[in-house]
Design an enzyme around this catalytic site. Sequence first.
Site: not given
Length: 267
Positions: A39, A97
Site C-alpha cells: 500500500y 498478502h
Amino acid sequence: MTIPVFGLGTFRLKDDVVIASVKTALELGYRAVDTAQIYDNEAAVGQAIAESGVSRSELFITTKVWTENLSKDALIPSLKESLRKLRTDYVDLTLIHWPSPQDAVSVEEFIQALLEAKKSGLTREIGISNFTIPLMEKAIAAVGAENIATNQIELSPYLQNRNVVEWAKKQGIHITSYMTLAYGKALKDEVIQGIADKHGATPAQVILAWAMGEGYAVIPSSTKRENLASNLLAQDLKLDDADRAAIATLECNDRLVSPEGLAPNWD
C-alpha cells in the site's frame, strides 16, 4: 488473541489522505487498523498513530508481507522495515498478502518464516490472505491451523465465498472480509436499500452488519468523517432471518479483485 470484529482499511489511501483517515477514525473510537507493505502507506499510518495520542496497547495493527518478500531470507527483514515505518516494536497481526506467484516460494517456506517472526516477537499473530482451500491445506500442513489467525479474503453480498468460508470454519480459521461493499456497487442494490429502509440504517451499515453477523471481521475504509462514524454504528445493527435470506440471494460470484499473474486458481 481475538481478531477485532471491526477495523479501518487503508487500501489505496496514501500520504495526507491516509493520515487524516486514520487520525479521524482513532478519534471516533476505531482501534484496529489494517495496512500492507504494497500500500506504500505504512509510514503515514505510523505517523497518524503516533500523532493520535492513542496508546499502542489499545491498538490492533495489521500489516501484510508482499510477494517479493516471501523468501525465508527476505520475510523477517521486510517485516522489521514495516515495524520501523509503523513506529512500533511489533504488529498484532501479519498476513501473507498473496500466495507466491507460480509457487516461486513454497507455502511451507514463507509460512514457516512468518511463524519464526511470531516466535521472535515481531508479530503477535500470523495469518494469510487470498488463500484458496488447497493453499490453506498447505499452510495448515506446514504450521498447524492453530497458528493461522485468519484468512483475509474478498467477500461481499455478490461474492459470498461459501466454499472457502465453510472449509476454513471447520479448521477453526477465522475469516476477515475485504471489499465488503463491493467497491460501493452493493450500496446501490435495491435489496440492500430495502433492508436499510426497514431498519432506518444506511446500505453500508446493512452490509457490514451482515458480514459481522456471519462471523467475519470487516475493515471498511473511508476518507469522510461522517462515513467513518456511520460505519462504526453497523456494530449495533442486528439483521433478522428474512434480511439474511434476502442477502443470500445476491450471490453471483462477482469477484472484483483478481490481479493477473498474482491471483491463484480460485475455488
